[in-house]
Design a protein around this motif. Structure first.
Motif, PDB file in Angstrom:
ATOM      1  N   VAL A  78     -30.881  18.153 -31.223  1.00 56.55           N
ATOM      2  CA  VAL A  78     -31.866  17.127 -31.561  1.00 56.55           C
ATOM      3  C   VAL A  78     -31.152  15.785 -31.581  1.00 56.55           C
ATOM      4  O   VAL A  78     -30.074  15.651 -32.176  1.00 56.55           O
ATOM      5  CB  VAL A  78     -32.523  17.396 -32.931  1.00 56.55           C
ATOM      6  CG1 VAL A  78     -33.494  16.268 -33.288  1.00 56.55           C
ATOM      7  CG2 VAL A  78     -33.250  18.735 -32.926  1.00 56.55           C
ATOM      8  N   ASN A 139     -32.183  18.056 -24.749  1.00 58.56           N
ATOM      9  CA  ASN A 139     -32.359  17.928 -26.199  1.00 58.56           C
ATOM     10  C   ASN A 139     -33.791  17.546 -26.563  1.00 58.56           C
ATOM     11  O   ASN A 139     -34.596  17.201 -25.687  1.00 58.56           O
ATOM     12  CB  ASN A 139     -31.413  16.860 -26.749  1.00 58.56           C
ATOM     13  CG  ASN A 139     -31.632  15.497 -26.117  1.00 58.56           C
ATOM     14  OD1 ASN A 139     -30.993  15.147 -25.119  1.00 58.56           O
ATOM     15  ND2 ASN A 139     -32.556  14.712 -26.660  1.00 58.56           N
ATOM     16  N   ILE A 140     -34.058  17.601 -27.844  1.00 57.37           N
ATOM     17  CA  ILE A 140     -35.308  17.089 -28.385  1.00 57.37           C
ATOM     18  C   ILE A 140     -35.060  15.667 -28.866  1.00 57.37           C
ATOM     19  O   ILE A 140     -34.103  15.417 -29.598  1.00 57.37           O
ATOM     20  CB  ILE A 140     -35.803  17.958 -29.558  1.00 57.37           C
ATOM     21  CG1 ILE A 140     -36.107  19.385 -29.093  1.00 57.37           C
ATOM     22  CG2 ILE A 140     -37.028  17.333 -30.199  1.00 57.37           C
ATOM     23  CD1 ILE A 140     -37.243  19.490 -28.107  1.00 57.37           C
ATOM     24  N   ALA A 147     -39.218  16.909 -25.544  1.00 55.83           N
ATOM     25  CA  ALA A 147     -38.043  17.538 -24.942  1.00 55.83           C
ATOM     26  C   ALA A 147     -37.610  16.701 -23.750  1.00 55.83           C
ATOM     27  O   ALA A 147     -38.443  16.309 -22.923  1.00 55.83           O
ATOM     28  CB  ALA A 147     -38.370  18.952 -24.503  1.00 55.83           C
ATOM     29  N   ARG A 172     -39.836  14.939 -19.240  1.00 59.88           N
ATOM     30  CA  ARG A 172     -40.093  14.842 -20.681  1.00 59.88           C
ATOM     31  C   ARG A 172     -41.380  15.618 -20.989  1.00 59.88           C
ATOM     32  O   ARG A 172     -42.397  15.412 -20.331  1.00 59.88           O
ATOM     33  CB  ARG A 172     -40.261  13.388 -21.135  1.00 59.88           C
ATOM     34  CG  ARG A 172     -39.017  12.530 -20.950  1.00 59.88           C
ATOM     35  CD  ARG A 172     -39.296  11.089 -21.367  1.00 59.88           C
ATOM     36  NE  ARG A 172     -39.527  10.987 -22.803  1.00 59.88           N
ATOM     37  CZ  ARG A 172     -38.566  10.709 -23.692  1.00 59.88           C
ATOM     38  NH1 ARG A 172     -37.321  10.504 -23.287  1.00 59.88           N
ATOM     39  NH2 ARG A 172     -38.844  10.617 -24.975  1.00 59.88           N
ATOM     40  N   ALA A 175     -43.118  18.201 -27.608  1.00 58.71           N
ATOM     41  CA  ALA A 175     -42.906  19.432 -28.370  1.00 58.71           C
ATOM     42  C   ALA A 175     -43.984  19.553 -29.441  1.00 58.71           C
ATOM     43  O   ALA A 175     -44.323  18.575 -30.104  1.00 58.71           O
ATOM     44  CB  ALA A 175     -41.518  19.427 -29.019  1.00 58.71           C
ATOM     45  N   VAL A 178     -40.842  20.174 -34.116  1.00 56.82           N
ATOM     46  CA  VAL A 178     -39.382  20.123 -34.000  1.00 56.82           C
ATOM     47  C   VAL A 178     -38.809  21.291 -34.810  1.00 56.82           C
ATOM     48  O   VAL A 178     -38.184  21.125 -35.856  1.00 56.82           O
ATOM     49  CB  VAL A 178     -38.825  18.769 -34.486  1.00 56.82           C
ATOM     50  CG1 VAL A 178     -37.321  18.698 -34.246  1.00 56.82           C
ATOM     51  CG2 VAL A 178     -39.496  17.623 -33.751  1.00 56.82           C
ATOM     52  N   ALA A 183     -39.321  23.602 -30.043  1.00 57.13           N
ATOM     53  CA  ALA A 183     -38.283  22.974 -29.230  1.00 57.13           C
ATOM     54  C   ALA A 183     -37.959  23.807 -28.000  1.00 57.13           C
ATOM     55  O   ALA A 183     -37.834  23.288 -26.888  1.00 57.13           O
ATOM     56  CB  ALA A 183     -37.021  22.761 -30.074  1.00 57.13           C
ATOM     57  N   LEU A 187     -38.454  22.500 -24.146  1.00 54.70           N
ATOM     58  CA  LEU A 187     -37.275  22.369 -23.290  1.00 54.70           C
ATOM     59  C   LEU A 187     -37.372  23.291 -22.079  1.00 54.70           C
ATOM     60  O   LEU A 187     -36.963  22.930 -20.969  1.00 54.70           O
ATOM     61  CB  LEU A 187     -36.006  22.664 -24.092  1.00 54.70           C
ATOM     62  CG  LEU A 187     -35.548  21.529 -25.011  1.00 54.70           C
ATOM     63  CD1 LEU A 187     -34.513  22.015 -26.026  1.00 54.70           C
ATOM     64  CD2 LEU A 187     -34.959  20.373 -24.195  1.00 54.70           C
TER      65      LEU A 187
END
Length: 203
Positions: A78, A139-140, A147, A172, A175, A178, A183, A187
């Motif tokens: 994150v 990553n978030i 994501a 992108r 999400a 989180v 997540a 992703l």
């Protein structure tokens, strides 16, 4: 008196020894409890059925992607508004991210069925081309709740070592939350978009 004194000393040492063993056992027990619950393991998917992809007779080797040390792990990352990276608690990937991305990228090429052959290095195949990638982001983004996946790709002539083409691919995906499931799902969706674009581009 001498014997009694000696016995008293021996008894004191024995008690101290027992206390030491008890304290050590307590420390080990606490250390075992401090590990917490086992993280939930999530996987990434290789997209399929994404439409016609132009054919090629090339023999392609997909190298393991490079990545900075933080991303070269099995942890879900994150990124906050300041750019600081942290691990999302209670969640992990099925393998280190570069290894997992490499495997799913090869499978996506195979699912497209539009290239001569594709494999990882060291499988006894003499390639005509090599696909070299670098994971810039995986990553978030805590600020937007999305994501973020960014991967640079280069097509390299295996014999010449010359870079024939290069491009940055990114996606992108919002999400739902989180947390581990939110997540991982976001992703995975963002990576799928990037993998399809890479396969279409690299044909």
């Amino acid at each position: 008196m001498t014997i009694e004194a000696s016995q008293t000393v021996m008894t004191g040492r024995g008690q101290r020894g027992l206390r030491g063993v008890a304290m050590l056992s307590m420390v080990l027990a606490l250390a075992g409890c401090g590990g917490g619950p086992t993280p939930t393991t999530f996987d990434l998917s290789a997209p399929s059925g994404f439409g016609r992809v132009g054919g090629s007779h090339a023999t392609l080797v997909v190298a393991r992607p490079t990545a900075v040390q933080t991303l070269d792990s099995d942890r879900v990352i994150v990124k906050d508004s300041s750019g600081a990276l942290s691990f999302l608690g209670g969640a992990q990937w099925a393998d280190q991210v570069p290894a997992l991305v490499q495997t799913r990228l090869i499978q996506t090429f195979e699912n497209a069925s539009r290239i001569g052959s594709v494999s990882a290095p060291g499988q006894g195949i003499t390639p005509s081309l090599q696909l070299v990638t670098d994971i810039r982001s995986f990553n978030i983004d805590a600020a937007s709740g999305a994501a973020v996946v960014e991967i640079t790709a280069k097509i390299v002539g295996d014999a010449s070592g010359r870079i024939q083409r290069a491009r940055l691919f990114s996606a992108r995906v919002p999400a739902t939350a989180v947390d581990g499931p939110g997540a991982a799902q976001a992703l995975d969706s963002a990576l799928s978009q990037v993998l399809v674009e890479i396969v279409r581009w690299a044909r």
